[in-house]
Design an enzyme around this catalytic site. Structure first.
Site, short mmCIF file in Angstrom:
data_model
loop_
_atom_site.label_atom_id
_atom_site.label_comp_id
_atom_site.label_asym_id
_atom_site.label_seq_id
_atom_site.Cartn_x
_atom_site.Cartn_y
_atom_site.Cartn_z
N GLU A 93 -17.92 3.76 -3.49
CA GLU A 93 -17.20 2.47 -4.03
C GLU A 93 -18.18 1.09 -4.02
O GLU A 93 -18.09 0.53 -3.10
CB GLU A 93 -15.73 2.36 -3.50
CG GLU A 93 -14.76 3.47 -3.33
CD GLU A 93 -13.46 2.80 -3.07
OE1 GLU A 93 -12.54 3.73 -3.13
OE2 GLU A 93 -13.24 1.78 -2.53
N HIS A 112 -16.41 -2.23 -3.61
CA HIS A 112 -15.73 -2.52 -2.40
C HIS A 112 -16.32 -3.10 -1.23
O HIS A 112 -17.13 -2.22 -0.61
CB HIS A 112 -14.47 -1.36 -1.73
CG HIS A 112 -13.98 -1.61 -0.45
ND1 HIS A 112 -12.46 -1.45 -0.50
CD2 HIS A 112 -14.17 -1.92 0.60
CE1 HIS A 112 -12.01 -1.76 0.62
NE2 HIS A 112 -13.01 -1.82 1.56
N SER A 146 -5.67 1.56 4.89
CA SER A 146 -6.38 0.79 3.93
C SER A 146 -7.02 -0.35 4.55
O SER A 146 -6.49 -1.10 5.25
CB SER A 146 -5.64 0.28 2.63
OG SER A 146 -6.39 -0.58 1.95
N GLN A 180 0.87 -1.08 -0.11
CA GLN A 180 -0.05 -0.04 -0.21
C GLN A 180 0.78 1.31 -0.27
O GLN A 180 0.50 2.12 -0.46
CB GLN A 180 -0.99 -0.09 1.30
CG GLN A 180 -1.83 1.07 1.00
CD GLN A 180 -3.13 0.74 0.36
OE1 GLN A 180 -3.45 -0.17 -0.10
NE2 GLN A 180 -3.53 2.03 -0.55
N ALA A 235 -5.65 5.12 -0.46
CA ALA A 235 -5.17 4.98 1.08
C ALA A 235 -3.88 5.13 1.49
O ALA A 235 -3.07 4.59 0.55
CB ALA A 235 -5.95 4.06 1.68
N HIS A 251 -7.73 -2.94 3.03
CA HIS A 251 -7.22 -4.18 2.27
C HIS A 251 -6.07 -4.50 3.30
O HIS A 251 -5.86 -6.01 3.21
CB HIS A 251 -6.65 -3.77 1.02
CG HIS A 251 -7.65 -3.48 -0.11
ND1 HIS A 251 -8.35 -4.28 -0.68
CD2 HIS A 251 -8.50 -2.39 -0.21
CE1 HIS A 251 -9.39 -4.00 -1.37
NE2 HIS A 251 -9.65 -2.68 -1.15
N ASP A 276 -12.55 -6.09 -3.75
CA ASP A 276 -12.85 -5.22 -4.71
C ASP A 276 -13.37 -6.35 -5.62
O ASP A 276 -12.67 -7.39 -6.13
CB ASP A 276 -11.85 -4.34 -5.38
CG ASP A 276 -11.30 -3.40 -4.46
OD1 ASP A 276 -11.94 -2.89 -3.41
OD2 ASP A 276 -10.19 -3.16 -4.69
ZN LIG Z 1 -11.32 -1.76 -2.03
#
Ligand SMILES: [Zn+2]
Length: 234
Positions: A202, A205, A144, A118, A139, A146, A153
């Site tokens: 989003e 996501h 994030s 990231q 991010a 993630h 995603d």
């Molecule tokens: Zn995402």
């Protein structure tokens, strides 16, 4: 150009939309649904409910210890992003099976991302778009979802397997928004809530919270930030 979590793609589907703004309901006056203030058993794994955003970052060193390869159609030959934590990976598989049963084909585009990954992606984004834009659509490392191994995603052929706001208007995107909670996921960054979540809309996501919590958040109609602050206030 990328969106908050789509840093590996060069398309800019999300960049044209200014989400958020003055139409936003005041979170302080949002209703907390009945039952949300009851005493509850803490989840077996508190990390499943962890709030991660620009004001609640993860530790640099945090990495889940139960990452597994996901068993659904993917897009990238990247073993890191094709992972989720075990429970989330199992739930994702069920979600995709449920979509397929209803006639919709989904793809998993990007899941787990390490702090270092990231960090590199955000730096790349800043170099191309400037820090202001980067912070809105991407991010910083540690901020994030993630990195939790609980976010994925999701996309479809109808948007050329990309991450774009248009996904929310597709049949696949609508199915996802209506059904994700049944499999333990929420659409983490809803439309028009940028000032609360810190991110643009989003529709692709999803964040794993487990079925019970995801369903409560879904039924509340609130962002996860609002949902949590409502419970804290009780
Ligand atoms: Zn995402």
């Amino acid at each position: 150009m990328t969106a908050a979590c789509s840093n590996e793609t060069a398309q800019g589907g999300a960049s044209g939309t200014k989400a958020g703004g003055s139409s936003q309901a005041d979170p302080a006056t949002s209703e907390v649904p009945d039952g949300s203030q009851e005493e509850e058993e803490p989840p077996a794994d508190p990390a499943l409910a962890a709030l991660v955003n620009k004001t609640h970052p993860l530790q640099n060193s945090y990495a889940p210890d139960d990452l597994v390869a996901i068993e659904v159609p993917t897009i990238f030959q990247n073993s890191e992003v094709n992972q989720l934590r075990k429970g989330a990976a199992e739930a994702l598989k069920e979600l995709f099976a449920g979509a397929e049963k209803d006639g919709y084909k989904l793809y998993a585009r990007s899941g787990y991302r390490s702090y270092e990954t990231q960090q590199a992606l955000f730096a790349d984004y800043v170099s191309r778009e400037g820090e202001g834009a980067a912070n809105r659509y991407s991010a910083r490392a540690g901020q994030s979802e993630h990195q939790t191994g609980l976010a994925m995603d999701v996309t479809s052929d109808s948007v050329s397997k990309g991450l774009t706001e248009q996904f929310g208007e597709t049949e696949e995107g609508r199915w996802l928004a209506e059904n994700a909670h049944l499999y333990g996921f929420i659409i983490r960054y809803p439309k028009g809530r940028e000032d609360i979540t810190g991110y643009i809309y989003e529709p692709w996501h999803i964040r794993y919270l487990g079925n019970e919590l995801a369903t409560k958040v879904f039924e509340s109609g609130l962002t996860y930030e609002e949902y949590l602050s409502g419970n804290e206030a009780s």
